[in-house]
Design a protein around this motif. Structure first.
Motif, PDB file in Angstrom:
ATOM      1  N   SER A  75       0.863  -1.183   0.000  1.00 55.21           N
ATOM      2  CA  SER A  75       0.000   0.000   0.000  1.00 55.21           C
ATOM      3  C   SER A  75       0.895   1.227   0.000  1.00 55.21           C
ATOM      4  O   SER A  75       1.859   1.310   0.778  1.00 55.21           O
ATOM      5  N   ASP A  76       0.569   2.206  -0.867  1.00 48.90           N
ATOM      6  CA  ASP A  76       1.391   3.415  -0.934  1.00 48.90           C
ATOM      7  C   ASP A  76       0.875   4.528  -0.016  1.00 48.90           C
ATOM      8  O   ASP A  76       1.404   5.630  -0.023  1.00 48.90           O
ATOM      9  N   ARG A  77      -0.152   4.261   0.785  1.00 49.81           N
ATOM     10  CA  ARG A  77      -0.628   5.252   1.749  1.00 49.81           C
ATOM     11  C   ARG A  77       0.453   5.493   2.805  1.00 49.81           C
ATOM     12  O   ARG A  77       1.044   4.546   3.333  1.00 49.81           O
ATOM     13  N   LEU A  78       0.694   6.753   3.121  1.00 49.55           N
ATOM     14  CA  LEU A  78       1.705   7.098   4.113  1.00 49.55           C
ATOM     15  C   LEU A  78       1.045   7.155   5.487  1.00 49.55           C
ATOM     16  O   LEU A  78       0.281   8.076   5.788  1.00 49.55           O
ATOM     17  N   VAL A  79       1.331   6.172   6.312  1.00 46.79           N
ATOM     18  CA  VAL A  79       0.701   6.052   7.626  1.00 46.79           C
ATOM     19  C   VAL A  79       1.748   5.636   8.655  1.00 46.79           C
ATOM     20  O   VAL A  79       2.839   5.151   8.312  1.00 46.79           O
ATOM     21  N   THR A  80       1.415   5.819   9.914  1.00 49.05           N
ATOM     22  CA  THR A  80       2.261   5.309  10.993  1.00 49.05           C
ATOM     23  C   THR A  80       1.683   4.037  11.605  1.00 49.05           C
ATOM     24  O   THR A  80       2.398   3.280  12.261  1.00 49.05           O
ATOM     25  N   LEU A  81       0.374   3.815  11.413  1.00 56.37           N
ATOM     26  CA  LEU A  81      -0.296   2.610  11.901  1.00 56.37           C
ATOM     27  C   LEU A  81      -0.696   1.794  10.674  1.00 56.37           C
ATOM     28  O   LEU A  81      -1.540   2.214   9.880  1.00 56.37           O
ATOM     29  N   HIS A  82      -0.071   0.635  10.510  1.00 56.16           N
ATOM     30  CA  HIS A  82      -0.168  -0.139   9.278  1.00 56.16           C
ATOM     31  C   HIS A  82      -1.024  -1.384   9.482  1.00 56.16           C
ATOM     32  O   HIS A  82      -0.840  -2.114  10.464  1.00 56.16           O
ATOM     33  N   HIS A  83      -1.947  -1.647   8.549  1.00 51.05           N
ATOM     34  CA  HIS A  83      -2.777  -2.855   8.546  1.00 51.05           C
ATOM     35  C   HIS A  83      -2.807  -3.383   7.116  1.00 51.05           C
ATOM     36  O   HIS A  83      -3.348  -2.724   6.226  1.00 51.05           O
ATOM     37  N   ALA A 210     -15.338   3.715  21.343  1.00 49.88           N
ATOM     38  CA  ALA A 210     -14.058   2.990  21.397  1.00 49.88           C
ATOM     39  C   ALA A 210     -13.168   3.351  20.208  1.00 49.88           C
ATOM     40  O   ALA A 210     -12.624   2.492  19.519  1.00 49.88           O
ATOM     41  N   THR A 211     -13.006   4.653  19.979  1.00 47.61           N
ATOM     42  CA  THR A 211     -12.307   5.144  18.788  1.00 47.61           C
ATOM     43  C   THR A 211     -10.877   4.625  18.702  1.00 47.61           C
ATOM     44  O   THR A 211     -10.439   4.140  17.644  1.00 47.61           O
ATOM     45  N   ALA A 212     -10.115   4.740  19.795  1.00 52.95           N
ATOM     46  CA  ALA A 212      -8.717   4.317  19.774  1.00 52.95           C
ATOM     47  C   ALA A 212      -8.597   2.815  19.547  1.00 52.95           C
ATOM     48  O   ALA A 212      -7.750   2.346  18.775  1.00 52.95           O
ATOM     49  N   TYR A 213      -9.447   2.056  20.216  1.00 49.21           N
ATOM     50  CA  TYR A 213      -9.454   0.597  20.068  1.00 49.21           C
ATOM     51  C   TYR A 213      -9.722   0.197  18.616  1.00 49.21           C
ATOM     52  O   TYR A 213      -9.008  -0.635  18.047  1.00 49.21           O
ATOM     53  N   CYS A 214     -10.749   0.814  18.010  1.00 48.63           N
ATOM     54  CA  CYS A 214     -11.103   0.473  16.630  1.00 48.63           C
ATOM     55  C   CYS A 214     -10.044   0.945  15.638  1.00 48.63           C
ATOM     56  O   CYS A 214      -9.874   0.348  14.568  1.00 48.63           O
ATOM     57  N   GLU A 215      -9.335   2.015  15.974  1.00 46.06           N
ATOM     58  CA  GLU A 215      -8.251   2.486  15.110  1.00 46.06           C
ATOM     59  C   GLU A 215      -7.049   1.552  15.174  1.00 46.06           C
ATOM     60  O   GLU A 215      -6.440   1.229  14.149  1.00 46.06           O
ATOM     61  N   PHE A 216      -6.729   1.104  16.374  1.00 47.57           N
ATOM     62  CA  PHE A 216      -5.504   0.326  16.566  1.00 47.57           C
ATOM     63  C   PHE A 216      -5.654  -1.107  16.061  1.00 47.57           C
ATOM     64  O   PHE A 216      -4.776  -1.633  15.378  1.00 47.57           O
ATOM     65  N   PHE A 217      -6.756  -1.753  16.419  1.00 47.88           N
ATOM     66  CA  PHE A 217      -6.946  -3.154  16.057  1.00 47.88           C
ATOM     67  C   PHE A 217      -7.709  -3.272  14.741  1.00 47.88           C
ATOM     68  O   PHE A 217      -8.558  -2.445  14.433  1.00 47.88           O
ATOM     69  N   ALA A 218      -7.382  -4.285  13.969  1.00 44.12           N
ATOM     70  CA  ALA A 218      -8.070  -4.570  12.710  1.00 44.12           C
ATOM     71  C   ALA A 218      -8.877  -5.846  12.920  1.00 44.12           C
ATOM     72  O   ALA A 218      -8.323  -6.951  12.924  1.00 44.12           O
TER      73      ALA A 218
END
Length: 384
Positions: A75-83, A210-218
């Motif tokens: 994926s070419d998206r520039l992110v710090t949290l990768h899934h 649960a915004t942080a939880y849903c962001e962090f976990f896939a």
């Protein structure tokens, strides 16, 4: 390029590995694909290189002779949290993988593919308040690690705001999370953004979404509730968002509604009311006895359409039996206050986990084990 040559490339590049925080999960409702997750300090693209480990003893001899091409997902998206998802079609083997973000790489890590003869699922609770020695659990070699809530202590203490508390959880057992898919369930502490205090304050204490939880976990589905099915073993897990239900409607409200008109109850009925063969296990974080009585016993009726329910509400190990239906409580910190279920059949103040073992066309085995690896309680549960 052959699988072997690409493996050598990965092996040589692992000497300069800079990506350390990696965890695995399933984002689909059946484990046809595995999601590889990791974090980087700076935004960067994402790549996972993977292939079957032909040197692993689990690989059948006829497959070892063939050799394998490596796969790659980018994926070419520039992110710090990768899934990133990778397909895992081959069973009863071991996969190699490596993650790459720009100039940063990880070492080569490994995970077990889905099995066909025996599936082992471990369930833990209340990780946020424990410093567990998981050597015995790791020795059990589970294919998947699930939870019954309260994976972290809060999202606002010791500089662990946002997703940082979950990052610290991954750092606490790096090898386990790099090699074993992790499927958490929500507890109240997993969305606690302010101190609770002695009475409800003007502002919300918990992030209901649960915004942080849903962001962090896939995770599958809504992520705050999900299902995961293992068709080869007729086994299905259903995760709910239930905890501290007495605080509903106040600024102490922790989770999604569960009343008669709620989307959560409608969804759970859709999971439980159709007749299904095999095993369905419900995971949640509320006291089972409390939840069973809600809506004139409707929640308890739905629980009992499955094979078992598991919670991490109390700091103890327990099995309650309700008309032959087992309700479990487990906690990695098991030395808390004692308040047994009215239907309690086994109770112990011990740090514990639960191991579920499935074999095709066989009863499910459920063991409560302490963290020394001793079996405290065992049940054989026939399929529905």
């Amino acid at each position: 390029m052959t699988r072997f040559l690409l493996f050598l490339i990965l092996l040589s590049s692992s000497e300069a590995a800079t990506i350390q925080r990696i965890w695995l999960s399933f984002q689909r409702e059946t484990p046809t694909h595995l999601t590889v997750n990791w974090e980087t300090e700076q935004p960067a693209p994402s790549e996972v290189r993977y292939g079957i480990n032909i040197e692993a003893p689990a690989v059948p001899p006829q497959q070892r002779k063939q050799g394998f091409e490596m796969g790659s997902v980018f994926s070419d998206r520039l992110v710090t949290l990768h899934h990133l998802e990778i397909p895992i079609p081959t069973k009863d083997v071991t996969y190699d993988y490596q993650v790459v973000s720009g100039t940063e790489t990880s070492a080569v890590h490994h995970f077990k593919a889905m099995p066909t003869k025996e599936l082992r699922i471990a369930v833990v609770g209340d990780w946020g308040f424990a410093q567990p020695d998981l050597a015995a659990l790791i020795k059990d070699d589970p294919h998947v690690l699930m939870t019954a809530g309260d994976n972290v202590s809060s999202l606002h203490q010791q500089g662990r705001e946002g997703t940082k508390a979950f990052s610290a959880l991954i750092d606490s057992q790096p090898e386990l999370f790099r090699s074993t898919p992790f499927m958490p369930v929500l507890g109240n502490h997993d969305r606690e953004i302010r101190s609770r205090g002695p009475k409800p304050p003007p502002e919300a204490v918990y992030d209901v979404d649960a915004t942080a939880y849903c962001e962090f976990f896939a995770l599958p589905g809504n992520e705050w509730n999900w299902t995961l099915t293992f068709p080869d073993f007729s086994a299905r897990f259903v995760a709910l968002d239930l905890e501290h239900i007495q605080d509903m409607g106040t600024t102490w409200q922790t989770g999604h509604p569960f009343d008669e008109a709620s989307a959560q109850l409608t969804w759970y009925r859709q999971q439980m009311e159709p007749s299904r063969s095999g095993h369905t296990i419900t995971l949640h974080n509320e006291r089972s006895a409390t939840m069973r009585g809600q809506l004139k016993g409707e929640w308890g009726r739905l629980f009992q359409r499955g094979s078992a329910a598991i919670t991490g509400f109390g700091y103890f190990a327990e099995r309650a039996m309700v008309d032959g239906f087992p309700c479990y409580n487990t906690a990695l910190k098991g030395n808390g206050d004692k308040y047994p279920d009215p239907k309690s059949a086994f109770f112990a103040s011990e740090h514990s986990c639960i191991l579920l073992t499935f074999k095709p066309k066989s009863p499910m085995q459920i063991e409560i084990k302490n963290l020394a690896g001793q079996v405290l309680d065992t049940q054989s549960v026939p399929a529905k």
